[in-house]
Write an enzyme that holds these catalytic residues in place. Sequence first.
Site, PDB file in Angstrom:
ATOM      1  N   HIS A 158      -6.742   6.564   5.071  1.00 37.75           N
ATOM      2  CA  HIS A 158      -5.686   5.900   4.297  1.00 37.75           C
ATOM      3  C   HIS A 158      -4.787   7.024   3.788  1.00 37.75           C
ATOM      4  O   HIS A 158      -5.131   7.712   2.831  1.00 37.75           O
ATOM      5  CB  HIS A 158      -6.274   5.098   3.123  1.00 37.75           C
ATOM      6  CG  HIS A 158      -5.223   4.354   2.367  1.00 37.75           C
ATOM      7  ND1 HIS A 158      -5.161   2.978   2.314  1.00 37.75           N
ATOM      8  CD2 HIS A 158      -4.154   4.795   1.647  1.00 37.75           C
ATOM      9  CE1 HIS A 158      -4.109   2.605   1.606  1.00 37.75           C
ATOM     10  NE2 HIS A 158      -3.486   3.698   1.180  1.00 37.75           N
ATOM     11  N   HIS A 213      -8.348  -2.619  12.268  1.00 35.40           N
ATOM     12  CA  HIS A 213      -8.402  -2.338  10.813  1.00 35.40           C
ATOM     13  C   HIS A 213      -8.472  -3.679  10.098  1.00 35.40           C
ATOM     14  O   HIS A 213      -7.466  -4.376   9.948  1.00 35.40           O
ATOM     15  CB  HIS A 213      -7.156  -1.554  10.377  1.00 35.40           C
ATOM     16  CG  HIS A 213      -7.155  -1.201   8.914  1.00 35.40           C
ATOM     17  ND1 HIS A 213      -6.829   0.069   8.465  1.00 35.40           N
ATOM     18  CD2 HIS A 213      -7.416  -1.923   7.797  1.00 35.40           C
ATOM     19  CE1 HIS A 213      -6.894   0.101   7.139  1.00 35.40           C
ATOM     20  NE2 HIS A 213      -7.246  -1.118   6.706  1.00 35.40           N
ATOM     21  N   HIS A 238     -10.337  -6.080   6.819  1.00 33.77           N
ATOM     22  CA  HIS A 238     -11.169  -6.240   5.615  1.00 33.77           C
ATOM     23  C   HIS A 238     -11.793  -7.630   5.647  1.00 33.77           C
ATOM     24  O   HIS A 238     -11.075  -8.633   5.616  1.00 33.77           O
ATOM     25  CB  HIS A 238     -10.324  -6.093   4.346  1.00 33.77           C
ATOM     26  CG  HIS A 238      -9.683  -4.749   4.229  1.00 33.77           C
ATOM     27  ND1 HIS A 238     -10.291  -3.688   3.612  1.00 33.77           N
ATOM     28  CD2 HIS A 238      -8.502  -4.278   4.693  1.00 33.77           C
ATOM     29  CE1 HIS A 238      -9.508  -2.622   3.692  1.00 33.77           C
ATOM     30  NE2 HIS A 238      -8.416  -2.952   4.343  1.00 33.77           N
ATOM     31  N   ASP A 248      -4.975  -4.780   9.071  1.00 35.17           N
ATOM     32  CA  ASP A 248      -5.161  -4.527   7.644  1.00 35.17           C
ATOM     33  C   ASP A 248      -5.144  -5.849   6.874  1.00 35.17           C
ATOM     34  O   ASP A 248      -4.696  -5.908   5.729  1.00 35.17           O
ATOM     35  CB  ASP A 248      -4.113  -3.548   7.089  1.00 35.17           C
ATOM     36  CG  ASP A 248      -4.495  -3.021   5.714  1.00 35.17           C
ATOM     37  OD1 ASP A 248      -5.676  -3.147   5.333  1.00 35.17           O
ATOM     38  OD2 ASP A 248      -3.611  -2.498   5.004  1.00 35.17           O
ATOM     39  N   LYS A 293     -14.194   6.087   7.364  1.00 38.05           N
ATOM     40  CA  LYS A 293     -12.888   5.856   6.726  1.00 38.05           C
ATOM     41  C   LYS A 293     -12.752   6.668   5.444  1.00 38.05           C
ATOM     42  O   LYS A 293     -13.565   6.533   4.527  1.00 38.05           O
ATOM     43  CB  LYS A 293     -12.747   4.359   6.406  1.00 38.05           C
ATOM     44  CG  LYS A 293     -11.515   3.973   5.609  1.00 38.05           C
ATOM     45  CD  LYS A 293     -10.246   4.017   6.440  1.00 38.05           C
ATOM     46  CE  LYS A 293      -8.993   3.761   5.623  1.00 38.05           C
ATOM     47  NZ  LYS A 293      -8.802   2.357   5.273  1.00 38.05           N
ATOM     48  N   HIS A 316      -2.585   2.140   9.250  1.00 40.11           N
ATOM     49  CA  HIS A 316      -1.420   1.346   8.799  1.00 40.11           C
ATOM     50  C   HIS A 316      -0.194   2.195   8.466  1.00 40.11           C
ATOM     51  O   HIS A 316       0.274   2.205   7.325  1.00 40.11           O
ATOM     52  CB  HIS A 316      -1.785   0.430   7.620  1.00 40.11           C
ATOM     53  CG  HIS A 316      -2.651   1.049   6.543  1.00 40.11           C
ATOM     54  ND1 HIS A 316      -2.352   2.255   5.947  1.00 40.11           N
ATOM     55  CD2 HIS A 316      -3.808   0.631   5.977  1.00 40.11           C
ATOM     56  CE1 HIS A 316      -3.286   2.524   5.062  1.00 40.11           C
ATOM     57  NE2 HIS A 316      -4.188   1.568   5.063  1.00 40.11           N
TER      58      HIS A 316
END
Length: 333
Positions: free
Chosen positions: A135, A13, A15, A241, A96, A169
């Site tokens: 999420h 995960h 970004h 994350d 996602k 997460h």
Amino acid sequence: MKKIVLKSPLDMHLHLRDNEMLEVVAPLSAKSFAGAIIMPNLVPPITSIKDLIEYKERITSAVGSEKFEPLMTLFFKSDYNYNFLKDAKRYIKAIKLYPSGITTNSEDGVSSMDMEDLGETFEAMSELEIPLCVHGESDGFVMDREAEFCLIYEKFASKFPKLKIIMEHITTKKSVELLKKYENLYATITLHHLYITLDDVAGGMLNPHLFCKPIAKRPEDKEALLEVALSGNEKVMFGSDSAPHPQYQKECCGCAGVFTAPIALQALVQLFEKYNSLENLEKFISINAQKIYAFKPIEKDIVLVKRNFLVPSSYGDVVPMFANEELEWDIEY
Ligand code: NCD
Ligand code: ZN
């Protein structure tokens, strides 16, 4: 000097953003990891195959010569139909789903009204064996958001038993318990949620660099996460994350996201060593993910050595977790 070789560590995960930020952070992840699941919450989000392919090319070019595989995802839309997904399948590892407005760049996500009306897309994803990453937060009181979303996870998991659902997460004891109840539920756990509670964010001086969604919770939640991660449980895998924001935006406006990519492996080894669980580290950072996502990563050994590593105060204009602190393990490049 004590050494550990980690085989093909994976960050499930991540970004990476775009443009200048991508240029700063992509090489840092590529130094530590063999591959990563790349989150699609750009502005605008990645919802077409064309955008996805172009984004992947920009990532590969920012990474340079380092061996690193970006495992791409699409931003969930309820109008993805079977034919679209069939074409998309060979370019993606997962899709996602974001509840709309619940976190950074999630405005185009699914509204709470529509959350129970996603059956057609879920059926198609089940049949095509495309995992769903979620999420999982409601729009309720900030400390209860993840626990409230467990009801939705239960509905998804029981109605679509063939759909692999990854609870992204997770931060609560309740999520750890739910994970064990349904065969098709899996989870990622971040580094920061294994280290901190709400006290570290807001118990003393406010620390915006530890502020993220979902917010860190109670000591008993952290204990439950540690237990399931350190034991090598096959249903959980590492997903940092890592979510970079420029320093001024973290400090002036409190954007959500902790930047951990360049320090994650070092801090994970330290944690697993502290709890006498080093024998399970490879499961948490590579083997479990390979089983859950049913794939083979590129072969890449990362060597960690036991010597102090002073974490830089920033990488570009992004402040990492543990900035200016010493970790006990370093990566040997
Ligand atoms: C992430 C981001 O900044 O993109 N922020 C965060 O606090 N984790 C989005 C997300 O994963 O929620
Ligand atoms: Zn994220």
